[in-house]
Design a protein around this motif. Structure first.
Motif, PDB file in Angstrom:
ATOM      1  N   PHE A  42      51.761  12.020   8.901  1.00  0.00           N
ATOM      2  CA  PHE A  42      52.204  12.952   8.116  1.00  0.00           C
ATOM      3  C   PHE A  42      54.128  12.596   7.826  1.00  0.00           C
ATOM      4  CE2 PHE A  42      53.589  15.039   4.344  1.00  0.00           C
ATOM      5  CZ  PHE A  42      54.761  15.522   4.255  1.00  0.00           C
ATOM      6  N   LEU A  43      54.944  12.323   6.986  1.00  0.00           N
ATOM      7  CA  LEU A  43      55.964  12.077   7.195  1.00  0.00           C
ATOM      8  C   LEU A  43      56.837  12.364   6.798  1.00  0.00           C
ATOM      9  CD1 LEU A  43      56.812   7.834   6.889  1.00  0.00           C
ATOM     10  CD2 LEU A  43      56.945   8.541   8.531  1.00  0.00           C
ATOM     11  N   LYS A  44      58.144  12.858   7.479  1.00  0.00           N
ATOM     12  CA  LYS A  44      58.649  13.968   7.134  1.00  0.00           C
ATOM     13  C   LYS A  44      60.433  13.587   7.632  1.00  0.00           C
ATOM     14  CE  LYS A  44      59.350  18.836   7.696  1.00  0.00           C
ATOM     15  NZ  LYS A  44      60.766  19.172   6.517  1.00  0.00           N
ATOM     16  N   ILE A  45      60.792  13.869   6.654  1.00  0.00           N
ATOM     17  CA  ILE A  45      62.804  12.907   6.480  1.00  0.00           C
ATOM     18  C   ILE A  45      63.262  14.083   7.932  1.00  0.00           C
ATOM     19  CG2 ILE A  45      63.340  14.207   4.655  1.00  0.00           C
ATOM     20  CD1 ILE A  45      65.542  11.818   4.989  1.00  0.00           C
ATOM     21  N   MET A  46      64.142  14.292   8.681  1.00  0.00           N
ATOM     22  CA  MET A  46      64.469  14.913   9.729  1.00  0.00           C
ATOM     23  C   MET A  46      66.323  14.715   9.194  1.00  0.00           C
ATOM     24  SD  MET A  46      62.587  13.753  13.259  1.00  0.00           S
ATOM     25  CE  MET A  46      63.582  15.148  14.382  1.00  0.00           C
ATOM     26  N   PHE A  47      66.460  13.231   9.723  1.00  0.00           N
ATOM     27  CA  PHE A  47      68.150  13.584   9.244  1.00  0.00           C
ATOM     28  C   PHE A  47      68.678  12.135   8.216  1.00  0.00           C
ATOM     29  CE2 PHE A  47      69.520  16.559  12.133  1.00  0.00           C
ATOM     30  CZ  PHE A  47      68.542  16.614  13.571  1.00  0.00           C
ATOM     31  N   SER A  48      69.725  11.846   7.617  1.00  0.00           N
ATOM     32  CA  SER A  48      70.305  10.920   7.234  1.00  0.00           C
ATOM     33  C   SER A  48      71.822  11.142   7.144  1.00  0.00           C
ATOM     34  CB  SER A  48      70.101  11.581   5.100  1.00  0.00           C
ATOM     35  OG  SER A  48      70.164   9.601   4.961  1.00  0.00           O
TER      36      SER A  48
ATOM     37  N   SER B   3      40.269   6.193  -4.261  1.00  0.00           N
ATOM     38  CA  SER B   3      40.149   7.587  -3.009  1.00  0.00           C
ATOM     39  C   SER B   3      41.843   8.365  -4.259  1.00  0.00           C
ATOM     40  CB  SER B   3      41.416   6.961  -2.494  1.00  0.00           C
ATOM     41  OG  SER B   3      42.399   6.963  -2.167  1.00  0.00           O
ATOM     42  N   VAL B   4      41.226   9.475  -3.685  1.00  0.00           N
ATOM     43  CA  VAL B   4      42.288  10.437  -4.994  1.00  0.00           C
ATOM     44  C   VAL B   4      42.795  11.439  -3.355  1.00  0.00           C
ATOM     45  CG1 VAL B   4      42.389  12.516  -6.294  1.00  0.00           C
ATOM     46  CG2 VAL B   4      40.788  10.983  -7.025  1.00  0.00           C
ATOM     47  N   GLY B   5      43.929  12.114  -3.719  1.00  0.00           N
ATOM     48  CA  GLY B   5      44.539  13.117  -3.218  1.00  0.00           C
ATOM     49  C   GLY B   5      46.076  12.254  -2.549  1.00  0.00           C
ATOM     50  N   LEU B   6      46.736  13.833  -1.908  1.00  0.00           N
ATOM     51  CA  LEU B   6      47.626  13.981  -0.946  1.00  0.00           C
ATOM     52  C   LEU B   6      47.143  13.525   0.591  1.00  0.00           C
ATOM     53  CD1 LEU B   6      50.141  14.807  -2.894  1.00  0.00           C
ATOM     54  CD2 LEU B   6      50.223  12.480  -3.010  1.00  0.00           C
ATOM     55  N   PHE B  89      51.132   4.390   2.086  1.00  0.00           N
ATOM     56  CA  PHE B  89      51.819   6.132   1.589  1.00  0.00           C
ATOM     57  C   PHE B  89      52.689   5.768   0.560  1.00  0.00           C
ATOM     58  CE2 PHE B  89      51.713   8.035   5.306  1.00  0.00           C
ATOM     59  CZ  PHE B  89      52.159   7.593   6.642  1.00  0.00           C
ATOM     60  N   CYS B  90      52.005   6.621  -0.661  1.00  0.00           N
ATOM     61  CA  CYS B  90      52.985   7.084  -2.286  1.00  0.00           C
ATOM     62  C   CYS B  90      54.264   7.859  -1.757  1.00  0.00           C
ATOM     63  CB  CYS B  90      52.372   7.708  -3.416  1.00  0.00           C
ATOM     64  SG  CYS B  90      52.112   9.312  -2.992  1.00  0.00           S
ATOM     65  N   ALA B  91      55.210   8.136  -2.213  1.00  0.00           N
ATOM     66  CA  ALA B  91      56.569   8.501  -2.314  1.00  0.00           C
ATOM     67  C   ALA B  91      57.343   8.839  -3.560  1.00  0.00           C
ATOM     68  CB  ALA B  91      57.301   7.756  -1.262  1.00  0.00           C
ATOM     69  N   GLU B  92      57.604   9.600  -3.604  1.00  0.00           N
ATOM     70  CA  GLU B  92      58.523  10.099  -5.048  1.00  0.00           C
ATOM     71  C   GLU B  92      59.780  10.410  -4.870  1.00  0.00           C
ATOM     72  OE1 GLU B  92      57.875  13.568  -7.172  1.00  0.00           O
ATOM     73  OE2 GLU B  92      55.956  14.291  -5.212  1.00  0.00           O
ATOM     74  N   ARG B  93      60.961  10.537  -5.372  1.00  0.00           N
ATOM     75  CA  ARG B  93      62.298  10.788  -5.345  1.00  0.00           C
ATOM     76  C   ARG B  93      62.244  11.189  -6.387  1.00  0.00           C
ATOM     77  NH1 ARG B  93      66.628   7.191  -5.949  1.00  0.00           N
ATOM     78  NH2 ARG B  93      66.782   7.442  -8.094  1.00  0.00           N
ATOM     79  N   PRO B  94      63.270  12.566  -6.784  1.00  0.00           N
ATOM     80  CA  PRO B  94      63.530  13.174  -7.875  1.00  0.00           C
ATOM     81  C   PRO B  94      65.666  12.547  -7.755  1.00  0.00           C
ATOM     82  CG  PRO B  94      63.067  14.956  -5.980  1.00  0.00           C
ATOM     83  CD  PRO B  94      63.389  13.149  -5.092  1.00  0.00           C
ATOM     84  N   GLY B  97      67.944  13.127  -5.365  1.00  0.00           N
ATOM     85  CA  GLY B  97      66.786  13.842  -4.265  1.00  0.00           C
ATOM     86  C   GLY B  97      66.808  12.918  -3.433  1.00  0.00           C
ATOM     87  N   LYS B  98      66.428  13.784  -2.064  1.00  0.00           N
ATOM     88  CA  LYS B  98      65.725  12.448  -1.506  1.00  0.00           C
ATOM     89  C   LYS B  98      63.971  11.746  -1.440  1.00  0.00           C
ATOM     90  CE  LYS B  98      64.347  15.669   2.194  1.00  0.00           C
ATOM     91  NZ  LYS B  98      65.339  17.165   0.934  1.00  0.00           N
ATOM     92  N   LEU B  99      63.452  10.818  -0.607  1.00  0.00           N
ATOM     93  CA  LEU B  99      62.667  10.517  -0.881  1.00  0.00           C
ATOM     94  C   LEU B  99      61.764  11.408   0.054  1.00  0.00           C
ATOM     95  CD1 LEU B  99      61.319   7.663  -2.705  1.00  0.00           C
ATOM     96  CD2 LEU B  99      61.113   6.938   0.541  1.00  0.00           C
ATOM     97  N   GLN B 100      60.144  11.797  -0.570  1.00  0.00           N
ATOM     98  CA  GLN B 100      58.622  12.496  -0.199  1.00  0.00           C
ATOM     99  C   GLN B 100      58.457  11.604  -0.497  1.00  0.00           C
ATOM    100  OE1 GLN B 100      60.027  15.860  -2.923  1.00  0.00           O
ATOM    101  NE2 GLN B 100      61.008  16.936  -1.250  1.00  0.00           N
ATOM    102  N   PHE B 101      57.620  11.917   1.239  1.00  0.00           N
ATOM    103  CA  PHE B 101      56.114  11.086   1.654  1.00  0.00           C
ATOM    104  C   PHE B 101      55.120  11.887   1.251  1.00  0.00           C
ATOM    105  CE2 PHE B 101      57.235   6.556   2.856  1.00  0.00           C
ATOM    106  CZ  PHE B 101      58.594   7.234   3.262  1.00  0.00           C
ATOM    107  N   GLY B 102      53.710  10.996   0.270  1.00  0.00           N
ATOM    108  CA  GLY B 102      52.132  11.906   0.384  1.00  0.00           C
ATOM    109  C   GLY B 102      52.013  11.651   1.621  1.00  0.00           C
ATOM    110  N   ALA B 103      50.985  12.173   1.776  1.00  0.00           N
ATOM    111  CA  ALA B 103      50.047  11.994   3.503  1.00  0.00           C
ATOM    112  C   ALA B 103      49.180  10.993   3.440  1.00  0.00           C
ATOM    113  CB  ALA B 103      49.064  13.274   3.393  1.00  0.00           C
ATOM    114  N   GLY B 104      49.314   9.871   3.131  1.00  0.00           N
ATOM    115  CA  GLY B 104      48.151   8.399   3.309  1.00  0.00           C
ATOM    116  C   GLY B 104      47.499   8.680   2.693  1.00  0.00           C
ATOM    117  N   THR B 105      46.760   7.274   2.671  1.00  0.00           N
ATOM    118  CA  THR B 105      45.109   7.244   2.698  1.00  0.00           C
ATOM    119  C   THR B 105      44.852   5.819   3.546  1.00  0.00           C
ATOM    120  OG1 THR B 105      45.557   7.613   0.198  1.00  0.00           O
ATOM    121  CG2 THR B 105      43.167   6.250   0.975  1.00  0.00           C
TER     122      THR B 105
END
Lengths: 110, 111
Positions: A42-48, B3-6, B89-94, B97-105
């Protein structure tokens, strides 16, 4: 080669020590990031940082202190290392939306 | 294979088959989506991106589909090759906002 580079690639240290990870990008990007990737990937951002200014500071213990001496460099200093800090730390940079990642630093705290 | 899911499932695909990796994103305000590939021991690498004003985008052997109604994103890889074995990994950005990553497949390509 144009890229995001990090040093060191591997870092093994004992609990309580202080260590630093360095990151450099020669892509001309103005935004740089630090991410932590845990054992489940799991990739989590820390800082930018944008142009040397902190713009994102997630809920990270204040033992972690980023420093950006210029917009091509973003270093991460960690004080009083704990077992839970063991992870792979990625630096990334971006100009607009697409982020370019470095090769990662695998930190193991024993 | 599909595959399905985060979470981090493993998708096993035979070489030459098409792969479909699915991702359910969480934020209806997300306007930008991106797929990354991470090979073992390396950093994530950009594959393809898509903005919310599109529902399909094609690259070389890859297609990303976006269904905003159900907040679903998928990555299709045509004629999967051994070099496609990696974590995706998929990632979304509101917006703003900042990029948020899914958990990966984890994709494993078998001969």
């Amino acid at each position: 080669d144009t890229a995001v580079s990090q040093t060191p690639k591997y870092l093994v240290t004992q609990m309580g020590n202080d260590k630093s990870i360095k990151c450099e990008q020669n892509l001309g990007h103005d935004t740089m990031y630090w991410y932590k990737q845990d054992s489940k990937k799991f990739l989590k951002i820390m800082f930018s940082y944008n142009n040397k200014e902190l713009i994102i500071n997630e809920t990270v213990p204040n033992r972690f202190s980023p420093k950006s001496p210029d917009k091509a460099h973003l270093n991460l200093h960690i004080n009083s290392l704990e077992l839970g800090d063991s992870a792979v730390y990625f630096c990334a940079s971006s100009l607009r939306t697409e982020q370019y990642f470095g090769p990662g630093t695998r930190l193991t705290v024993t | 294979g599909e595959s399905v899911g985060l979470h981090l499932p493993t998708l096993s695909v035979q070489e030459g088959d098409n792969s479909i990796i699915n991702c359910a994103y969480s934020n209806s305000a997300s306007d930008y989506f991106i797929w990354y590939k991470q090979e073992s021991g390396k950093g994530p690498q950009f594959i393809i991106d898509i903005r919310s004003n599109m529902d399909k985008r094609q690259g070389q052997r890859v297609t990303v589909l976006l269904n905003k109604t159900v907040k679903h994103l998928s990555l299709q890889i045509a004629a999967t090759q051994p070099g496609d074995s990696a974590v995706y990994f998929c990632a979304e950005r509101p917006t703003g906002g900042k990029l948020q990553f899914g958990a990966g497949t984890q994709v494993v390509v078998t001969p």
